[in-house]
Design an enzyme around this catalytic site. Structure first.
Site, PDB file in Angstrom:
ATOM      1  N   TRP A  17       0.817  -1.224   0.000  1.00  0.00           N
ATOM      2  CA  TRP A  17       0.000   0.000   0.000  1.00  0.00           C
ATOM      3  C   TRP A  17       0.848   1.270   0.000  1.00  0.00           C
ATOM      4  CZ3 TRP A  17      -5.096   1.741   0.379  1.00  0.00           C
ATOM      5  CH2 TRP A  17      -5.276   3.028   0.908  1.00  0.00           C
ATOM      6  N   ASN A  19      -0.017   5.750   0.210  1.00  0.00           N
ATOM      7  CA  ASN A  19      -0.874   6.926   0.001  1.00  0.00           C
ATOM      8  C   ASN A  19       0.000   8.161  -0.196  1.00  0.00           C
ATOM      9  OD1 ASN A  19      -1.289   5.993   2.998  1.00  0.00           O
ATOM     10  ND2 ASN A  19      -1.821   8.118   3.179  1.00  0.00           N
ATOM     11  N   ASP A  20      -0.139   9.199   0.582  1.00  0.00           N
ATOM     12  CA  ASP A  20       0.430  10.512   0.253  1.00  0.00           C
ATOM     13  C   ASP A  20       1.909  10.511  -0.150  1.00  0.00           C
ATOM     14  OD1 ASP A  20      -1.875  10.796   1.722  1.00  0.00           O
ATOM     15  OD2 ASP A  20      -0.975  11.971   3.321  1.00  0.00           O
ATOM     16  N   TRP A  46      -4.119   0.132   4.202  1.00  0.00           N
ATOM     17  CA  TRP A  46      -3.494   1.172   5.031  1.00  0.00           C
ATOM     18  C   TRP A  46      -3.112   0.579   6.391  1.00  0.00           C
ATOM     19  CZ3 TRP A  46      -4.263   3.632   9.678  1.00  0.00           C
ATOM     20  CH2 TRP A  46      -3.638   4.868   9.840  1.00  0.00           C
ATOM     21  N   PHE A  78       3.473   9.355   9.972  1.00  0.00           N
ATOM     22  CA  PHE A  78       2.518   9.940   9.044  1.00  0.00           C
ATOM     23  C   PHE A  78       3.224  10.960   8.147  1.00  0.00           C
ATOM     24  CE2 PHE A  78      -2.012   9.198  10.939  1.00  0.00           C
ATOM     25  CZ  PHE A  78      -1.771   7.831  10.968  1.00  0.00           C
ATOM     26  N   ASP A 144       0.839  16.600   9.420  1.00  0.00           N
ATOM     27  CA  ASP A 144       1.281  16.846   8.045  1.00  0.00           C
ATOM     28  C   ASP A 144       2.109  18.131   7.888  1.00  0.00           C
ATOM     29  OD1 ASP A 144      -0.246  14.568   7.675  1.00  0.00           O
ATOM     30  OD2 ASP A 144      -1.971  15.627   6.834  1.00  0.00           O
ATOM     31  N   GLU A 196      -6.341  18.219   5.648  1.00  0.00           N
ATOM     32  CA  GLU A 196      -5.097  17.445   5.726  1.00  0.00           C
ATOM     33  C   GLU A 196      -4.060  18.042   4.773  1.00  0.00           C
ATOM     34  OE1 GLU A 196      -6.397  12.996   6.857  1.00  0.00           O
ATOM     35  OE2 GLU A 196      -6.751  13.410   4.743  1.00  0.00           O
TER      36      GLU A 196
HETATM   37  C1  FRU Z   1      -3.859  11.943   4.125  1.00  0.00           C
HETATM   38  C2  FRU Z   1      -3.475  11.385   5.466  1.00  0.00           C
HETATM   39  C3  FRU Z   1      -2.632  12.361   6.247  1.00  0.00           C
HETATM   40  C4  FRU Z   1      -1.878  11.473   7.186  1.00  0.00           C
HETATM   41  C5  FRU Z   1      -1.632  10.265   6.334  1.00  0.00           C
HETATM   42  C6  FRU Z   1      -1.635   8.968   7.087  1.00  0.00           C
HETATM   43  O1  FRU Z   1      -4.103  10.968   3.175  1.00  0.00           O
HETATM   44  O2  FRU Z   1      -4.649  11.013   6.189  1.00  0.00           O
HETATM   45  O3  FRU Z   1      -3.361  13.376   6.884  1.00  0.00           O
HETATM   46  O4  FRU Z   1      -0.698  12.054   7.644  1.00  0.00           O
HETATM   47  O5  FRU Z   1      -2.646  10.241   5.366  1.00  0.00           O
HETATM   48  O6  FRU Z   1      -1.334   7.912   6.241  1.00  0.00           O
END
Ligand code: FRU
Length: 490
Positions: A17, A19-20, A46, A78, A144, A196
């Site tokens: 996985w 994400n950001d 996640w 994060f 963040d 975020e």
């Molecule tokens: C955005 C988020 C952030 C956080 C991260 C955790 O997608 O929710 O705010 O730091 O992903 O994976």
């Protein structure tokens, strides 16, 4: 590349996985772009959040490196950013790379606080700072951090979100370890859901309306030219993502304004960076050479269905990196986004004049559609069309002055939530020639207007045999000209 849906020109991890995007940084010494990212090293949902790592010389081909910053018994890691500490202000070493991230704390009461990790080998190996966390308000949600050096006041500035309050907080520091509150921004704009991933991006000079890298003589919407007097005025773009409230679900809202080292003052209403469903948590590269336009990229997905997307053993991909400019027409500021040049990947061009079908056009394509619509009602471009009626439709409604994309029949549907429906964006002018640029990869479509004011990003999961493409005119009226140029990218 044997895996169905694995993108060819977008970053996706080998396994598991993501994400950001996190800690985007350009290393001038090696001329490499570094991409860190939210990553679960153990599975393709996640969890166990840690920072993965990849590098690229051209923003199109990526090499994945070992995990950079792993979760531990104190916290999972994060999102956040990286700065290069040329002055050794933090004392980790001259030129140390310092990651500033949110620790999602494993104490009984939970909580999120900002921590540091540093690297003396250009991001390969990292040591977490023993004094973490460096900024802890005792809050459950606080995250963040985007950190940058602000030269006029000679200090570091952090933009960080208070998600529940729909506020961005700005902090200042001389040494990256001690932070003092400077100001707050918000709540304003879309406040329906948590905020975020803030970013605050400096544009020393306003942009020209250009179609980099594909010089366009005919900007979409034509007519209005940028205000030349704006060239010298420096402005900032504040971006923050919202979990709901974007027409497609979650998305990135932006303001243009001034920043004086302490406070951001917006000069526009909030606007969406991308009107598609899958452009979230965008982050810009730190330490690009002076004079280079800002470049950002985003997680090409949204949390509503990301966990159900039908890919394995990996899940999640990044958008193409986009070069950014701010442009003022009259008294209106707008953001222009131009995807990184794909010229090096292009085969020889093919052309389709007028309406027609291209059999087996391919699954990794760049399209440039020049259209003088005359008095036509609607012009459509169907991509990834297949035997069972699959297609992803991109259309221009000339009467309403809209560009839209519809993936209802694009292939596999990960989940009902936020999938179907048209994503649309208005384009400036009502008449005149226009240019659309479309980049199709094996699980995505990105649509841009030639002048960069329109951006629509959608993930799709079509059948392997859905490779055709069609240009159509619908309703009454006739085009003056339609010319589609098509390149296979490899
Ligand atoms: C955005 C988020 C952030 C956080 C991260 C955790 O997608 O929710 O705010 O730091 O992903 O994976």
């Amino acid at each position: 590349m044997s895996e169905q849906f694995r993108p060819r020109i977008h970053f996706a991890p080998q396994r598991n996985w993501i994400n950001d995007p996190n800690g985007l940084v350009f290393d001038a010494a090696t001329e490499l772009y570094h991409l860190f990212f939210q990553h679960n090293p153990f599975g393709n949902v996640w969890g166990h959040m840690s920072w993965g790592h990849a590098t690229s010389a051209d923003l199109l081909h990526w090499t994945e490196l070992p995990l950079a910053i792993a979760e531990d018994e104190h916290a999972s890691i994060f999102s956040g950013s990286i700065v290069i500490d040329h002055g050794n202000t933090a004392g980790f070493g001259l030129g140390a790379w310092v990651a500033c991230y949110t620790g999602c704390l494993r104490r009984p009461e939970g909580g999120q606080a900002q921590g540091l990790a540093w690297s003396l080998d250009r991001g390969l190996t990292w040591t977490k700072y023993a004094g973490n966390p460096v900024l802890d308000l005792g809050l459950r949600e606080f995250r963040d951090p985007k950190v940058f050096w602000y030269e006029p006041t000679g200090r570091w500035v952090m933009a960080v979100v208070l998600p529940d309050e729909r506020r961005v907080a700005f902090y200042g520091s001389a040494n990256l370890r001690d932070w003092a509150l400077l100001s707050h921004f918000g709540p304003t704009g879309c406040t329906m859901a948590i905020w975020e991933c803030p970013d605050l991006i400096h544009f020393p000079a306003a942009g020209e309306a250009t179609d980099r890298p594909l010089a366009s003589p005919t900007p979409l919407g034509g007519g209005a030219s940028p205000d030349a007097s704006a060239g010298a005025i420096d402005r900032w773009l504040l971006k923050v993502d919202t979990f709901e409230g974007h027409p497609a679900g979650s998305g990135a809202q932006c303001w243009v304004g001034r920043f004086d080292g302490t406070r951001f003052q917006d000069e526009t209403e909030a606007f969406w960076a991308d009107h598609g469903s899958d452009f979230y948590a965008a982050l810009s590269f730190a330490h690009l050479p002076a004079g280079r336009a800002p470049v950002w990229l985003a997680w090409m997905n949204q949390h509503a269905y990301a966990k159900d997307t039908p890919t394995a053993p990996w899940r999640g991909a990044m958008s193409l990196p986009r070069e950014l400019a701010l442009c003022k027409t009259g008294d209106r500021w707008r953001l222009q986004q131009s995807p990184v040049s794909t010229e090096v990947l292009r085969g020889s061009p093919r052309h389709l004049i007028g309406a027609g079908l291209v059999d087996k056009a391919g699954d990794v394509l760049e399209l440039r559609w020049e259209l003088d619509p005359g008095d036509a009602d609607t012009s459509t471009l169907d991509v990834r069309c297949g035997p069972v009626g699959e297609s992803t439709r991109i259309a221009i409604d000339h009467r309403r002055g809209l560009v839209w994309i519809d993936r209802s029949r694009s292939g596999l549907v990960p989940s009902a939530a936020h999938w179907e429906g048209r994503r649309e964006q208005a384009w400036g002018g009502a008449t005149g020639p226009l240019v659309l640029r479309v980049i199709v990869d094996r699980c995505s479509v990105e649509v841009f207007s030639g002048d960069g004011y329109v951006a629509l990003t959608e993930v799709i999961y079509p059948g392997e045999r859905s490779l055709d493409l069609a240009v159509l005119k619908q309703g009454r009226g006739d085009w003056r000209r339609s010319e589609l140029t098509l390149w296979t990218l490899s």
